[in-house]
Design a protein around this motif. Structure first.
Motif, PDB file in Angstrom:
ATOM      1  N   PHE A   1       0.849  -1.193   0.000  1.00  0.00           N
ATOM      2  CA  PHE A   1       0.000   0.000   0.000  1.00  0.00           C
ATOM      3  C   PHE A   1       0.883   1.240   0.000  1.00  0.00           C
ATOM      4  N   LEU A   2       0.627   2.155  -0.944  1.00  0.00           N
ATOM      5  CA  LEU A   2       1.484   3.318  -1.139  1.00  0.00           C
ATOM      6  C   LEU A   2       0.742   4.617  -0.834  1.00  0.00           C
ATOM      7  N   ASP A   3       1.270   5.373   0.083  1.00  0.00           N
ATOM      8  CA  ASP A   3       0.866   6.761   0.256  1.00  0.00           C
ATOM      9  C   ASP A   3       1.715   7.608  -0.691  1.00  0.00           C
ATOM     10  N   VAL A   4       1.252   8.803  -1.025  1.00  0.00           N
ATOM     11  CA  VAL A   4       1.988   9.665  -1.965  1.00  0.00           C
ATOM     12  C   VAL A   4       2.692  10.807  -1.244  1.00  0.00           C
ATOM     13  N   ASP A   5       1.918  11.672  -0.593  1.00  0.00           N
ATOM     14  CA  ASP A   5       2.509  12.846   0.052  1.00  0.00           C
ATOM     15  C   ASP A   5       3.304  12.418   1.281  1.00  0.00           C
ATOM     16  N   GLY A   6       4.576  12.658   1.266  1.00  0.00           N
ATOM     17  CA  GLY A   6       5.480  12.230   2.332  1.00  0.00           C
ATOM     18  C   GLY A   6       6.401  11.135   1.828  1.00  0.00           C
ATOM     19  N   PRO A   7       5.899   9.918   1.568  1.00  0.00           N
ATOM     20  CA  PRO A   7       6.784   8.849   1.084  1.00  0.00           C
ATOM     21  C   PRO A   7       7.338   9.089  -0.322  1.00  0.00           C
TER      22      PRO A   7
END
Length: 370
Positions: free
Chosen positions: A25-31
């Motif tokens: 699972f991928l977050d965008v903002d930050g990672p």
């Protein structure tokens, strides 16, 4: 850690069977889009058509590295399907599945608003979740309510994904060792059978004492690895600093633990004579437990543990070490258990190790083992 948690029939190279490819699972903002620009960022102008003020912080190298992980990538972000239109092309990713979150998904109690949805979306499949807002509350919840293995890794939003993040994810995805079962303390007969040479079976030469972390421990590890490599050459398949002295800030016994990986630990003639000449003495032989051997220095300021390739226990050592390095709360919890164990059992190595066993298992469970 070296807590004995199952003592019969263990062999190296045994993989855990978990149905379904792991999800990532991928977050965008930050990672993926950190607050600070990265050296290999895209360099897109501030007036990029996406309208995102930090879109130029994307690193194109993240795409191939994510694809190489071997899991099924899934967007878990407020960008929703827009991540496929804006982020995926810039990273060289295909269009990915997207987790849809309910309009009102704020569970309270300190739980992240994504957690319940991701558990439901994953079903019984193992998953990795990369996000910059994860907390211990989320890890404990997933450990309690997700039926499969899971690794929740908080990414620093200032730097985004780094080598230090990819390494534990790769290790976890490629081989997830099983959570070891609890074990009873060894009997005197079992202790005697594993003991080699002129040493007592269980009573240490000095009372077990836990001291504050020392900055000199990593340097001692480096010196010892130089000596081991000089003795064995290409017979060394891997050398890793493990145990408490490998975790900055963690109190420990003044004894460095090293895992040495050789082709066959049972073939003692292939490595023990050379190590003996270099100053290491064989003191433990456990054919039933991953063919484990342990050699000591003369002052017993080093434990050299010998395992074979793909050994579950070696991988657990690395997972445990990396988890404590990244999670100060669990590091401090483990420290408290170590101090208590040493105070209660200063003259019994096996009782000291057994006293910590439940804490080790709990931490490994939070690190994603099942």
């Amino acid at each position: 850690m070296h807590a004995r948690t199952g003592t019969k029939g263990h062999r190296c190279g045994r993989f855990t069977d978990v149905p379904g490819r792991p999800l990532v699972f991928l977050d965008v903002d930050g990672p993926l889009i950190p607050f600070r620009a990265r050296p290999a960022a895209t360099g897109a102008p501030p007036d990029d058509p996406s309208g995102h003020p930090l879109i130029h912080h994307l690193d194109p190298a993240d795409g191939p590295r994510l694809l190489a992980l071997g899991g099924d990538l899934v967007w878990a972000t407020t960008w929703m399907d827009e991540a496929n239109d804006v982020i995926a092309p810039r990273l060289g990713l295909p269009r990915l599945p997207v987790v849809t979150f309910p309009v009102d998904s704020r569970p309270g109690n300190g739980l992240h608003w994504k957690t319940l949805s991701l558990i439901q979306w994953a079903g019984d499949r193992p998953f990795v979740w990369l996000d910059d807002e994860l907390t211990e509350t989320d890890r404990r919840w997933v450990a309690d309510y997700h039926p499969g293995p899971a690794l929740l890794l908080r990414i620093d939003p200032l730097t985004g994904l780094t080598d230090a993040d990819f390494s534990p994810v790769q290790r976890w995805l490629r081989h997830r060792p099983a959570l070891p079962p609890p074990a009873a303390p060894p009997t005197p007969e079992q202790l005697a059978r594993r003991t080699v040479g002129a040493r007592t079976a269980d009573t240490p030469s000095r009372p077990i004492t836990i001291i504050a972390y020392e900055e000199a421990w990593p340097a001692r590890f480096t010196r010892e690895t130089d000596r081991i490599r000089a003795a064995l050459g290409d017979r060394v398949l891997a050398l890793d600093h493990v145990g408490s002295t490998a975790v900055p800030g963690l109190p420990a016994k003044n004894r460095v633990d090293i895992d040495l990986i050789v082709a066959d630990p049972a073939d003692e003639d292939a490595y023990v004579p050379a190590l003996t000449t270099a100053g290491y003495l064989l003191r433990t032989r456990e054919p039933h437990w991953y063919e484990h051997r342990c050699l000591w220095t003369a002052d017993h300021d080093v434990n050299l543990h010998v395992f074979g390739p793909g050994c579950d226990e070696h991988l657990r050592h690395l997972i445990f070490r990396d988890w404590l390095r990244a999670h100060p709360a669990d590091r401090d919890l483990y420290a408290a258990h170590k101090v208590e164990a040493a105070a209660l059992h200063p003259h019994s190595a096996s009782a000291y190790v057994h006293h910590k066993g439940a804490a080790v298992r709990d931490i490994l469970r939070r690190a994603g083992l099942r």
